[in-house]
Design a protein around this motif. Structure first.
Motif, PDB file in Angstrom:
ATOM      1  N   GLY A  40       1.002  -0.966  -0.069  1.00  0.00           N
ATOM      2  CA  GLY A  40      -0.119   0.028   0.047  1.00  0.00           C
ATOM      3  C   GLY A  40       1.269   1.230  -0.344  1.00  0.00           C
ATOM      4  O   GLY A  40       0.126   2.298   0.048  1.00  0.00           O
ATOM      5  N   SER A  42       4.021   1.716  -1.865  1.00  0.00           N
ATOM      6  CA  SER A  42       4.755   1.712  -3.035  1.00  0.00           C
ATOM      7  C   SER A  42       4.889   0.565  -4.349  1.00  0.00           C
ATOM      8  O   SER A  42       4.317   1.063  -5.238  1.00  0.00           O
ATOM      9  N   PHE A  44       1.863  -0.128  -4.408  1.00  0.00           N
ATOM     10  CA  PHE A  44      -0.019  -1.007  -5.798  1.00  0.00           C
ATOM     11  C   PHE A  44       0.502   0.316  -7.113  1.00  0.00           C
ATOM     12  O   PHE A  44      -0.302   0.011  -7.429  1.00  0.00           O
ATOM     13  N   VAL A  45       1.304   1.541  -6.458  1.00  0.00           N
ATOM     14  CA  VAL A  45       1.400   2.298  -7.722  1.00  0.00           C
ATOM     15  C   VAL A  45       1.289   1.621  -9.089  1.00  0.00           C
ATOM     16  O   VAL A  45       0.885   2.014 -10.081  1.00  0.00           O
ATOM     17  N   CYS A  46       2.527   0.745  -9.232  1.00  0.00           N
ATOM     18  CA  CYS A  46       2.872   0.622 -10.551  1.00  0.00           C
ATOM     19  C   CYS A  46       2.002  -1.161 -10.257  1.00  0.00           C
ATOM     20  O   CYS A  46       1.612  -1.502 -11.852  1.00  0.00           O
ATOM     21  N   GLU A  52      -2.619  -6.467  -8.997  1.00  0.00           N
ATOM     22  CA  GLU A  52      -2.880  -7.095 -10.657  1.00  0.00           C
ATOM     23  C   GLU A  52      -3.171  -6.316 -11.642  1.00  0.00           C
ATOM     24  O   GLU A  52      -3.154  -6.912 -13.169  1.00  0.00           O
ATOM     25  N   SER A  54      -2.837  -3.281 -13.300  1.00  0.00           N
ATOM     26  CA  SER A  54      -3.935  -2.993 -14.413  1.00  0.00           C
ATOM     27  C   SER A  54      -3.858  -2.817 -16.035  1.00  0.00           C
ATOM     28  O   SER A  54      -4.179  -2.080 -16.755  1.00  0.00           O
ATOM     29  N   SER A  55      -1.771  -2.335 -16.066  1.00  0.00           N
ATOM     30  CA  SER A  55      -0.989  -1.608 -17.541  1.00  0.00           C
ATOM     31  C   SER A  55      -0.127  -2.669 -17.356  1.00  0.00           C
ATOM     32  O   SER A  55       0.143  -3.377 -16.597  1.00  0.00           O
ATOM     33  N   VAL A  57       2.597  -2.690 -18.454  1.00  0.00           N
ATOM     34  CA  VAL A  57       3.814  -2.316 -18.827  1.00  0.00           C
ATOM     35  C   VAL A  57       4.190  -2.900 -17.635  1.00  0.00           C
ATOM     36  O   VAL A  57       5.583  -3.511 -17.563  1.00  0.00           O
ATOM     37  N   PHE A  58       3.273  -3.007 -16.525  1.00  0.00           N
ATOM     38  CA  PHE A  58       3.606  -4.093 -15.068  1.00  0.00           C
ATOM     39  C   PHE A  58       3.293  -5.452 -15.457  1.00  0.00           C
ATOM     40  O   PHE A  58       2.621  -5.304 -15.483  1.00  0.00           O
ATOM     41  N   THR A  84      15.838  -1.028 -13.718  1.00  0.00           N
ATOM     42  CA  THR A  84      16.166   0.884 -13.131  1.00  0.00           C
ATOM     43  C   THR A  84      15.504   0.774 -12.826  1.00  0.00           C
ATOM     44  O   THR A  84      15.199   1.629 -11.437  1.00  0.00           O
ATOM     45  N   ALA A  85      13.751   0.348 -12.950  1.00  0.00           N
ATOM     46  CA  ALA A  85      12.656   0.597 -11.728  1.00  0.00           C
ATOM     47  C   ALA A  85      13.105   0.295 -10.534  1.00  0.00           C
ATOM     48  O   ALA A  85      12.652   0.685  -9.756  1.00  0.00           O
ATOM     49  N   ASP A  88      16.142   0.705  -6.468  1.00  0.00           N
ATOM     50  CA  ASP A  88      15.682   1.318  -5.804  1.00  0.00           C
ATOM     51  C   ASP A  88      14.682   1.767  -4.761  1.00  0.00           C
ATOM     52  O   ASP A  88      14.416   0.834  -3.325  1.00  0.00           O
ATOM     53  N   MET A  89      13.662   0.028  -5.125  1.00  0.00           N
ATOM     54  CA  MET A  89      12.305  -0.181  -4.440  1.00  0.00           C
ATOM     55  C   MET A  89      11.937  -1.557  -3.481  1.00  0.00           C
ATOM     56  O   MET A  89      12.141  -1.356  -2.547  1.00  0.00           O
TER      57      MET A  89
ATOM     58  N   GLN B  47       7.997   7.852  -0.969  1.00  0.00           N
ATOM     59  CA  GLN B  47       7.680   6.401  -2.084  1.00  0.00           C
ATOM     60  C   GLN B  47       9.827   6.439  -1.217  1.00  0.00           C
ATOM     61  O   GLN B  47      10.042   6.854  -0.732  1.00  0.00           O
ATOM     62  N   PRO B  48      10.260   4.792  -1.304  1.00  0.00           N
ATOM     63  CA  PRO B  48      11.378   4.512  -1.284  1.00  0.00           C
ATOM     64  C   PRO B  48      12.108   5.508  -1.585  1.00  0.00           C
ATOM     65  O   PRO B  48      12.166   5.778  -2.853  1.00  0.00           O
TER      66      PRO B  48
ATOM     67  N   ASP C  85      10.007   3.008 -16.597  1.00  0.00           N
ATOM     68  CA  ASP C  85      10.856   3.531 -16.063  1.00  0.00           C
ATOM     69  C   ASP C  85       9.537   5.255 -15.467  1.00  0.00           C
ATOM     70  O   ASP C  85       9.822   6.149 -14.993  1.00  0.00           O
ATOM     71  N   PRO C  89       1.006   3.973 -13.809  1.00  0.00           N
ATOM     72  CA  PRO C  89      -1.049   4.350 -14.899  1.00  0.00           C
ATOM     73  C   PRO C  89      -1.853   5.085 -14.109  1.00  0.00           C
ATOM     74  O   PRO C  89      -1.321   5.780 -12.846  1.00  0.00           O
ATOM     75  N   ASN C  92      -4.746   3.712 -10.398  1.00  0.00           N
ATOM     76  CA  ASN C  92      -5.184   4.099  -8.710  1.00  0.00           C
ATOM     77  C   ASN C  92      -5.852   5.181  -8.421  1.00  0.00           C
ATOM     78  O   ASN C  92      -7.108   5.223  -7.564  1.00  0.00           O
TER      79      ASN C  92
END
Lengths: 206, 102, 423
Positions: A40, A42, A44-46, A52, A54-55, A57-58, A84-85, A88-89, B47-48, C85, C89, C92
């Motif tokens: 919730g 971080s 979820f953003v992608c 699930e 929805s895009s 791309v991810f 690259t994405a 950091d996460m 965010q991180p 990167d 989307p 949300n």
């Protein structure tokens, strides 16, 4: 006297067992709560709140084997899998958190839609289950299972976005996907672009 | 209808006889604090890669910001931003973040 | 039954109200339509929902299916980042904040009837309209670029997406020893440091892959418009012999068939890869709706509410506006507009006081390499006398030198602003 002792022992054992079960489920609940917080915060953003995504791309994470997800997170952190994405996460995730996240996502489900190109998916179905004897390509099903659900050490492929699966196949071939490469590079080096696209299309609707 | 803390506070201030320039309304502080979200996250939940401000002790935030503002604490950018705010504004914004959910 | 207060537009600030919220019976709260889901519009949509306790209905009309960020897109051109990167989307906004998203384009605004028409045929009514369409290019200023096929060959890549990928591919296909020529229009334009960052990114790529190649910057302006000394230092020290900067070179035409730039006062320049950033103005819908009051290019607004000076109940945000002094056209700033306007719209629709003293900041991070960054920052405060936003004296500034720590902060900034805008 003896009867009372054994009853007491039985009660003690039952008590300890229930405490152990309670604390195990309490720990599981704590894990899930922790995972939900991280998702919730971080992921979820992608990837969406339930994996699930929805895009296309991810990648979709819902329903994936937790061991596989946790391993990918670890590989992102160590750099064994380059992204690259993601680098950091995951930088601050502990192994426990990675396992918790994997387990959280494994429990989720995502709606699967039929492939957009049924003809292409039909080609993919053939390749997935029968391979290509003319090029020496083994059937994907022989490792990933007839239902493409994978195992604890091999990813579930069913329901994943075609674009993502196809990209991973291409990256295995180019060795740009730098982990899990030993077998997958050999496999994808025998796949034509059409076969990659077809298998990915088929899997997206499974 | 939800009476959020902010709206109750704001209404009390308004009803108490116009909002003075010196005492900011709760909604005003919320807007000021929202300008920090670009780096520190919505409602201070980052965010991180960046520090969260949500739920952080108010005096800790105030001390850091005043240190940035005075040049006592080395920074890449926070000193430049802190200098744009009065000490009172810093106090109010810090209190807002301290009250946010972690 | 809840009482609903609608402020008549033009009434004095600070109408006192006794905590009347928005009626949410049957979901019939006031309606806001947002045109454009970029840094300004998406942020406004989210914050209006949040700050009205989900009582105000928000519909966001956006032609693209997903958000692709211009900030950081130069790193995709440079090769150290991928399109994924910079993609986030829209889901949300829908799932977490109940924004209604419509993938379409607005073709007309009727400010009297408070209706917008969509290209797909639908009509949307509104109580308040937010217009945040970004920028559109003034192609007529470069006649050669209006010829068939010219815009497919000579790219701007100044709206992230397909052109970002296409420009990267053009650079990959360029032979070693070739020239990449980029033209910069007269300010104001979207993202002042952007072109100079792009020059650094391409130069770094060339040092690794095509070391005999050149990056030629043709700038219409008298000097680098943002962080000049820092960029010039980077070009001189990191990309010596690769980057050449020429000021006071205003492009007046482009021959796409021969990749030739024509100038006001200088000789023609031919290059292997051309990147022409044309002069620009507020997005088409804003201009066509009569909102571009400043030279028919930019939309003047009230800086307390972002309400248009040309139309009531219509607010304009982001790159489209006529900026206040020292206010850059940046994604960071557009996001700040979104939040300031959201607070004002919620206040206006719910009978609360509009903030009389907005204060917000800008931060622009520029990657002089794939790792090292320089920044510029500013703090902007409302001035009640001049009725505009002015920079706060003594605040703001630039980096002392490019460094990797700020590179990490820049990535954190990106992650946080994308989440603040879209999640």
């Amino acid at each position: 006297m003896k009867k009372q002792n054994s009853t007491r022992r039985l009660l003690q054992a039952a008590f300890l067992l229930s405490v152990a079960t309670l604390s195990a489920s309490a720990m599981a609940q704590a894990d899930e709560a922790r995972a939900k917080k991280i998702v919730g915060g971080s992921c979820f953003v992608c990837h969406g709140a339930e994996g699930e995504s929805s895009s296309e791309v991810f990648p979709r994470l819902a329903g994936q084997h937790w061991e596989y997800t946790a391993k990918q997170l670890e590989n992102f952190k160590s750099g064994k899998r380059k992204s690259t994405a993601m680098a950091d996460m995951v930088a601050k995730l502990t192994p426990d958190e990675m396992a918790a996240l994997g387990k959280f996502f494994e429990k989720q489900t995502a709606a699967v839609e039929p492939p957009k190109d049924a003809d292409l998916a039909a080609v993919g179905k053939f390749i997935y289950h029968k391979g290509n004897k003319y090029s020496g390509l083994a059937a994907c099903a022989s490792c990933h299972g007839a239902e493409a659900k994978g195992t604890t050490s091999l990813p579930r492929l069913a329901g994943q976005y075609a674009a993502y699966t196809e990209t991973q196949l291409k990256q295995f071939n180019q060795r740009e996907r730098t982990n899990d490469n030993a077998v997958m590079h050999a496999i994808t080096s025998k796949m034509s672009p059409l076969e990659m696209a077809a298998v990915a299309e088929y899997l997206s609707g499974k | 209808m939800k009476f959020t803390k902010a709206t109750v506070a704001a209404s009390l201030l308004i009803l108490s006889g116009w909002v003075h320039a010196q005492s900011p309304s709760a909604l005003q502080v919320r807007s000021w604090a929202a300008a920090c979200a670009n780096c520190h996250g919505t409602n201070g939940q980052a965010q991180p890669g960046m520090e969260s401000l949500a739920g952080v002790n108010k005096d800790d935030i105030v001390k850091k910001m005043l240190d940035f503002k005075a040049g006592r604490k080395p920074a890449t950018i926070m000193h430049q931003l802190a200098k744009g705010y009065s000490d009172d504004q810093i106090q109010a914004i810090a209190a807002y973040f301290a009250a946010q959910k972690k | 039954m809840q009482r609903r207060h609608f402020l008549q537009s033009g009434s004095a600030l600070g109408a006192v109200s006794l905590m009347s919220g928005c009626a949410t019976v049957g979901g019939k709260g006031p309606k806001v339509v947002v045109i454009g889901g970029g840094y300004a519009g998406a942020t406004a949509a989210k914050y209006i929902r949040m700050w009205s306790d989900y009582g105000i209905q928000v519909t966001l009309v956006e032609p693209n299916s997903t958000f692709i960020s211009c900030p950081i897109s130069n790193l995709v051109i440079g090769g150290s980042k991928t399109m994924a990167d910079i993609t986030t989307p829209y889901d949300n906004l829908v799932k977490r904040h109940g924004v209604q998203m419509v993938q379409d384009r607005v073709t007309s605004i009727d400010a009297d009837k408070r209706v917008v028409k969509l290209a797909g045929g639908a009509e949307l009514t509104y109580d308040r309209l937010i217009v945040s369409p970004g920028v559109d290019f003034m192609w007529d200023s470069l006649p050669g670029m209006t010829k068939p096929g010219a815009q497919d060959k000579v790219l701007h890549a100044w709206k992230a997406g397909a052109q970002t990928v296409a420009l990267r591919k053009q650079l990959e296909a360029m032979p070693d020893g070739g020239v990449f020529a980029m033209s910069i229009p007269l300010a104001p334009y979207r993202c002042p440091p952007g072109p100079y960052e792009r020059a650094c990114q391409v130069a770094e790529y060339f040092t690794k892959a095509k070391p005999k190649s050149k990056v030629l910057i043709l700038d219409a302006n008298d000097d680098v418009t943002s962080k000049g000394p820092l960029f010039k230092k980077a070009w001189a020290e990191r990309y010596k012999g690769i980057v050449e900067y020429r000021a006071k070179h205003r492009v007046t035409d482009v021959d796409a068939s021969t990749n030739t730039l024509k100038f006001e006062f200088n000789d023609d320049i031919k290059a292997n890869v051309l990147n022409v950033i044309p002069e620009m103005r507020a997005g088409d819908i804003a201009v066509n709706a009569g909102l571009a009051t400043a030279n028919k290019r930019w939309c003047e607004v009230d800086f307390l509410t972002f309400e248009s000076k040309a139309a009531k109940n219509v607010h304009v945000l982001g790159d489209s506006i006529q900026i206040a002094p020292g206010m850059p056209k940046s994604g960071h700033m557009a996001n700040q507009h979104g939040k300031t306007c959201a607070a004002a719209v919620v206040a206006l629709l719910m009978g609360k006081q509009v903030n009389p003293a907005p204060i917000y900041n800008n931060t622009c991070y520029s990657f002089v390499s794939s790792e090292d960054v320089v920044h510029v920052s500013s703090v902007h405060r409302y001035d009640a006398d001049k009725k505009t936003m002015l920079t706060v004296p003594g605040s703001g500034g630039v980096s002392s030198a490019a460094n990797e720590l700020e590179g990490r902060y820049a990535h954190a900034w990106a992650r946080n602003i994308w989440a603040d805008t879209l999640a």
